[in-house]
Enzyme design. Sequence first.
Site, PDB file in Angstrom:
ATOM      1  N   LYS A 172       5.006  21.871  -0.346  1.00 42.54           N
ATOM      2  CA  LYS A 172       5.378  23.190  -0.865  1.00 42.54           C
ATOM      3  C   LYS A 172       4.885  23.203  -2.306  1.00 42.54           C
ATOM      4  O   LYS A 172       5.663  23.316  -3.262  1.00 42.54           O
ATOM      5  CB  LYS A 172       6.906  23.366  -0.755  1.00 42.54           C
ATOM      6  CG  LYS A 172       7.431  24.736  -1.112  1.00 42.54           C
ATOM      7  CD  LYS A 172       7.167  25.804  -0.053  1.00 42.54           C
ATOM      8  CE  LYS A 172       7.634  27.159  -0.575  1.00 42.54           C
ATOM      9  NZ  LYS A 172       7.324  28.262   0.352  1.00 42.54           N
ATOM     10  N   ASP A 229      11.531  15.024   7.861  1.00 43.50           N
ATOM     11  CA  ASP A 229      12.765  14.987   8.657  1.00 43.50           C
ATOM     12  C   ASP A 229      12.921  16.289   9.430  1.00 43.50           C
ATOM     13  O   ASP A 229      13.138  16.289  10.644  1.00 43.50           O
ATOM     14  CB  ASP A 229      13.971  14.766   7.733  1.00 43.50           C
ATOM     15  CG  ASP A 229      15.274  14.840   8.502  1.00 43.50           C
ATOM     16  OD1 ASP A 229      15.375  14.184   9.555  1.00 43.50           O
ATOM     17  OD2 ASP A 229      16.186  15.579   8.068  1.00 43.50           O
TER      18      ASP A 229
END
Length: 326
Positions: A172, A229
Site C-alpha cells: 500500500k 495474513d
Amino acid sequence: MSYKIGVIPGDGIGHEVIPEALKVIAATGVSLDTVDYDLGGERYLRDGIVLTDDTIAEWRGLDALLLGAVGTPEVPPGVIERGLLLKMRFDLDLYVNQRPFLAPDGSHDFIVIRENTEGTYAGEGGFLRKGTPAEIATQGSVNTRMGVERCIRYAFELAASRERKHLTMVHKTNVLTFAGDLWDRTFNEVAAEYPAVSTAYNHVDAACIYFVENPQRYDVIVTDNLFGDILTDLAGAVSGGIGFASSGNLNPDRTSPSMFEPVHGSAPDIAGQNKANPVAAILSAAMMLEFLGETDAGARIRAACADTESLVGSTTEVGDLVASRV
Ligand code: IPM
Ligand code: MN
C-alpha cells in the site's frame, strides 16, 4: 534414514488433522522419527506453560516441525498467538511464510510469499495513560532492509524457478509511504538481478478484487506480514476453501528447523466431531517433505489430493483415501 520431526497437534481440530497428515507420510514410505509436544491453549489452561526457551533450544536439533492449529476460546487473545506461534516464527527466524493456492479446476495456481518476522507483527508499540479517557495505543510496523530484502530475494528465486516467472509485489505504497518506499526500492533493486522474471505491483485493496475476479493473473506474490495474513485467507476462500490451504514457515538458510502448518485455525466449533478437512494439514506435510528433499513423496501426496471433489467424508475417511492413493 529417518527425519527428526517435532509434532505439535495443538488445540481443537489440530488433534484430528495431524494424525491424518502423519498417516499419509507413512504411506509414502518416508520414515519419520517424531517427538510430540503438548503445547497450545489447552496446555496453557492446565499449567500456564506456553513455550519455554528450553523447548526452542531442543527444537534446534530437529529437521522440521509440524503443527496442527493453536487457539482456545477460554484464553485471552494474544497469549498463545504471540507466545507460541509468533515466538516460533521469530526465535527460529522463519522469515518466509509460503502459502500455495490452486483452484480446484486448475484455473489458477499461485504462491503467496508472506514476510514472517516483521511488520505490524513485530510487537512494536504500547499504551500511554491506559484505562483513562485520554489513553493512547500505538502499534508500529517494523521493516528492516535486511528483512525485506531476504524475503523479496526468496520470492524472486522462487518465481525464477517456475514456468511463468512472474512476481507481483503487493503493498500500500500510496499510503504507507515509509514502509512502502523501502519495499518498493528493495523490490526494484533486486528485480534488476533477475531479468528473466517479469514483475508487477498491486495495491493490497486492488489485489483483493483481483483475487476474486482474476486470480489467473498471479504466479508468485510477495507481501508484508499483515497483508499476507489477510490475503491468504481470501486466497484460500477462492481456491476451494480454507480447508485446503497449506503453509510452510521457512528458514531458507536452514540455520533452524522450518515449521509446517495448515493456514486454518483450531475450529473449536467443529472440534472432536471427525468433521475437519485434513487436506490442508496433509498438503503442509507434503511441503515439509519437499523442503527436506523428498520431492517424489511430496509430489505423490499432491497428486493424491489433486481431485479435490473426490475428497469427501469424515476426517479419517479423507485421510485414508489420500493415504491409499499415494
Ligand atoms: C496465520 C494465523 C496467525 C497469523 C495467528 C493465529 C497469529 O492467522 O497463520 O495466518 O496471524 O499469522
Ligand atoms: Mn491468518
